[in-house]
Write a protein that holds these residues in place. Structure first.
Motif, short mmCIF file in Angstrom:
data_model
loop_
_atom_site.label_atom_id
_atom_site.label_comp_id
_atom_site.label_asym_id
_atom_site.label_seq_id
_atom_site.Cartn_x
_atom_site.Cartn_y
_atom_site.Cartn_z
N VAL A 190 0.84 -1.20 0.00
CA VAL A 190 0.00 0.00 0.00
C VAL A 190 0.87 1.25 0.00
O VAL A 190 0.64 2.20 -0.77
N VAL A 191 1.89 1.27 0.85
CA VAL A 191 2.79 2.43 0.94
C VAL A 191 3.54 2.63 -0.38
O VAL A 191 3.68 3.76 -0.85
N MET A 237 4.15 5.93 -5.26
CA MET A 237 4.24 6.13 -6.71
C MET A 237 2.99 6.80 -7.28
O MET A 237 2.85 6.92 -8.50
N SER A 238 2.09 7.23 -6.41
CA SER A 238 0.85 7.85 -6.85
C SER A 238 1.10 9.11 -7.67
O SER A 238 2.06 9.86 -7.41
N ARG A 239 0.22 9.35 -8.63
CA ARG A 239 0.31 10.58 -9.42
C ARG A 239 -0.25 11.77 -8.67
O ARG A 239 -0.09 12.91 -9.09
N ILE A 241 -0.18 12.85 -1.83
CA ILE A 241 -0.10 11.49 -1.30
C ILE A 241 1.32 10.95 -1.42
O ILE A 241 1.87 10.36 -0.47
N ALA A 242 1.93 11.16 -2.58
CA ALA A 242 3.30 10.70 -2.80
C ALA A 242 4.27 11.38 -1.83
O ALA A 242 5.17 10.73 -1.29
N TRP A 243 4.07 12.69 -1.59
CA TRP A 243 4.96 13.42 -0.67
C TRP A 243 4.81 12.93 0.77
O TRP A 243 5.80 12.79 1.49
N ILE A 244 3.56 12.66 1.17
CA ILE A 244 3.31 12.16 2.54
C ILE A 244 3.98 10.81 2.73
O ILE A 244 4.62 10.56 3.76
N MET A 245 3.84 9.93 1.76
CA MET A 245 4.46 8.61 1.87
C MET A 245 5.99 8.70 1.84
O MET A 245 6.68 7.96 2.55
N LYS A 246 6.50 9.62 1.03
CA LYS A 246 7.95 9.82 0.98
C LYS A 246 8.47 10.30 2.34
O LYS A 246 9.52 9.84 2.81
N PHE A 247 7.73 11.20 2.98
CA PHE A 247 8.11 11.70 4.30
C PHE A 247 8.04 10.59 5.34
O PHE A 247 8.94 10.44 6.17
#
Length: 217
Positions: free
Chosen positions: A34-35, A40-42, A46-52
């Motif tokens: 899921v993460v 990899m979301s467009r 969401i991508a920035w939150i997961m990257k953090f």
């Protein structure tokens, strides 16, 4: 203390170690998928939150994360601490920590699949889910198995960190026995337990890799 009694006590601690190991895998392996997909979301936020999230989990010690999750409910909400909360905090910390590592391994595997395979599947009428499950995922699993194996073996050894918040896993038991018996023998026995467990994990992973061998690059 007799060696049989010592081994029995270590065996009880090993049972807790196994619980930490398997519950971590059950929670972190699917959460990592899921993460990875969110990473990899467009949708950029969401991508920035997961990257953090991944950065924090990989950039801070697992032991510190355990302490935070264990003590935060008490200091923030006044919830009393208990032995159950120690074990729960350990499992939550291990799951969210290892999910971050697994997510990056999944992401590297998914991104290694040539774009042409997605396009070919689309031409053949596959949906995005069918493409991922039937074409992409089997190849990804084969490619990431060595890296996943390394993390899983590391997890076996990391279970010993649970002693930091008082969870009576095998290392905690061995440490207490060494102190009470004034002998290094419990540490030797614990080392054998860990080594045998890791050996079994290596054998299982090796067989899985062999079965996945029909997916050639």
């Amino acid at each position: 203390m007799e060696i049989g009694t010592m081994l029995s006590m270590l065996g009880q601690g090993f049972g807790v170690t196994l619980q930490i190991f398997f519950l971590t895998l059950v929670g972190s392996l699917p959460l990592g998928v899921v993460v990875a997909l969110a990473r990899m979301s467009r949708v950029k936020p969401i991508a920035w939150i997961m990257k953090f999230y991944i950065s924090v989990m990989r950039g801070t010690p697992l032991m510190l994360q355990m302490f935070f999750i264990y003590f935060a409910p008490y200091y923030i909400f006044g919830i009393p601490l208990s032995m159950e909360s120690k074990f729960s905090a350990t499992i939550v910390a291990f799951i969210i920590n290892y999910a971050a590592y697994f997510a990056e391994i999944y992401r590297s595997g998914i991104q290694s699949i040539p774009r042409g395979q997605y396009e070919a599947a689309e031409v053949l009428g596959y949906s995005r889910l069918q493409t991922f499950m039937k074409i992409v995922l089997p190849q990804v699993i084969k490619r990431i198995l060595p890296a996943m194996g390394n993390e899983i073996i590391t997890l076996v050894k990391d279970t010993s960190l649970a002693f930091a918040i008082g969870v009576a896993e095998m290392f905690s038991t061995a440490k207490a026995l060494v102190a009470s018996q004034v002998s290094m023998l419990p540490f030797v026995f614990a080392a054998v337990f860990y080594w045998v467990f890791n050996f079994v994990v290596e054998v299982v992973l090796g067989r899985v890799e062999k079965k996945m061998g029909y997916y050639h690059d």
